[in-house]
Design a protein around this motif. Sequence first.
Motif, PDB file in Angstrom:
ATOM      1  N   TYR A   1      -7.785  42.043  31.246  1.00 44.57           N
ATOM      2  CA  TYR A   1      -8.902  41.978  30.982  1.00 44.57           C
ATOM      3  C   TYR A   1      -9.864  43.632  30.836  1.00 44.57           C
ATOM      4  O   TYR A   1      -9.197  43.630  31.897  1.00 44.57           O
ATOM      5  CB  TYR A   1      -9.532  41.542  32.671  1.00 44.57           C
TER       6      TYR A   1
ATOM      7  N   ARG B   1     -11.200  34.254  35.740  1.00 40.35           N
ATOM      8  CA  ARG B   1      -9.639  34.305  36.237  1.00 40.35           C
ATOM      9  C   ARG B   1      -8.702  32.970  36.659  1.00 40.35           C
ATOM     10  O   ARG B   1      -7.850  33.198  36.662  1.00 40.35           O
ATOM     11  CB  ARG B   1      -9.965  34.509  38.278  1.00 40.35           C
ATOM     12  N   ASP B   2      -9.654  32.344  36.186  1.00 38.71           N
ATOM     13  CA  ASP B   2      -8.707  30.714  36.223  1.00 38.71           C
ATOM     14  C   ASP B   2      -8.354  30.016  35.018  1.00 38.71           C
ATOM     15  O   ASP B   2      -7.235  29.654  34.793  1.00 38.71           O
ATOM     16  CB  ASP B   2      -9.531  29.569  36.274  1.00 38.71           C
TER      17      ASP B   2
ATOM     18  N   GLY C   1      -7.864  42.769  39.832  1.00 37.54           N
ATOM     19  CA  GLY C   1      -6.347  42.515  39.842  1.00 37.54           C
ATOM     20  C   GLY C   1      -5.352  43.299  39.050  1.00 37.54           C
ATOM     21  O   GLY C   1      -6.361  44.408  38.518  1.00 37.54           O
TER      22      GLY C   1
ATOM     23  N   SER D   1     -12.545  44.355  43.359  1.00 38.91           N
ATOM     24  CA  SER D   1     -11.979  43.060  42.819  1.00 38.91           C
ATOM     25  C   SER D   1     -11.415  42.761  41.699  1.00 38.91           C
ATOM     26  O   SER D   1     -10.747  42.056  41.616  1.00 38.91           O
ATOM     27  CB  SER D   1     -13.304  41.709  42.718  1.00 38.91           C
TER      28      SER D   1
ATOM     29  N   LEU E   1     -15.970  37.636  35.394  1.00 40.47           N
ATOM     30  CA  LEU E   1     -14.339  38.392  36.498  1.00 40.47           C
ATOM     31  C   LEU E   1     -14.158  37.038  36.827  1.00 40.47           C
ATOM     32  O   LEU E   1     -13.438  36.687  36.988  1.00 40.47           O
ATOM     33  CB  LEU E   1     -14.383  39.574  36.214  1.00 40.47           C
ATOM     34  N   LYS E   2     -15.281  36.687  37.651  1.00 39.51           N
ATOM     35  CA  LYS E   2     -14.677  36.045  39.127  1.00 39.51           C
ATOM     36  C   LYS E   2     -14.440  34.466  38.088  1.00 39.51           C
ATOM     37  O   LYS E   2     -13.663  33.615  38.865  1.00 39.51           O
ATOM     38  CB  LYS E   2     -15.722  36.090  39.851  1.00 39.51           C
TER      39      LYS E   2
ATOM     40  N   ASP F   1      -6.452  43.790  35.770  1.00 35.86           N
ATOM     41  CA  ASP F   1      -7.916  43.881  34.915  1.00 35.86           C
ATOM     42  C   ASP F   1      -8.135  45.959  35.345  1.00 35.86           C
ATOM     43  O   ASP F   1      -7.748  45.728  36.243  1.00 35.86           O
ATOM     44  CB  ASP F   1      -9.098  43.437  36.079  1.00 35.86           C
TER      45      ASP F   1
END
Length: 192
Positions: A77, A70-71, A95, A93, A66-67, A98
């Motif tokens: 998600y 993110r862009d 958002g 973590s 996921l990190k 998510d």
Amino acid sequence: MLNRLLHREYQPSAGDWDREYASGHWRYLAGLPEMARMAVIVGYAAAAGSPNPVILDVGCGEGTLLKALRDLPYRTYRGIDLSPVAIERARASAGPRDSFEAVGADVLTPDEAPDIIIFNEVLYYLKDVEQLVSRYLSMLGPEGIAIVSVHVRRRHNHIWRSLGRVGRIVDQVMVRHSIGTAWQIALIKPPE
């Protein structure tokens, strides 16, 4: 656990996974040797047909992928994993778009049709890969894709044979790191 996985009949339990995540065993997935593989997965996700996709990450672990995602623009998600310990860490973590759920891949029924389903280093831990992937491919939206990443090992060749029987492998690459680790990553569509 790895030695037991060499025998296809062994299926790790949630407790097995919890112990490994609690010990920090899987933290290496966020390291430099994994970056190129993750970049290919993100690239395939970016090339998907939907401009604002619903993403389902099967076997998400601690949410490492996921990190990297993110862009990208995405509507939602959803990460699922059998380990409550991993899911608890992943939620830290998350958002607003998510969500994470501790559930087995064999029992999940998504709330809405995903546009992208990711099987990132998880298929060799699942029972009856062919049936499971076939079921997930049938859940995809009209322009949906699946992205699969599998560590290159001769004993994993059966996974690619199964995938070829239930879906269309549209693109496939191999990523090899200088430490000797290699992965095959593929973009798969449902059969026509």
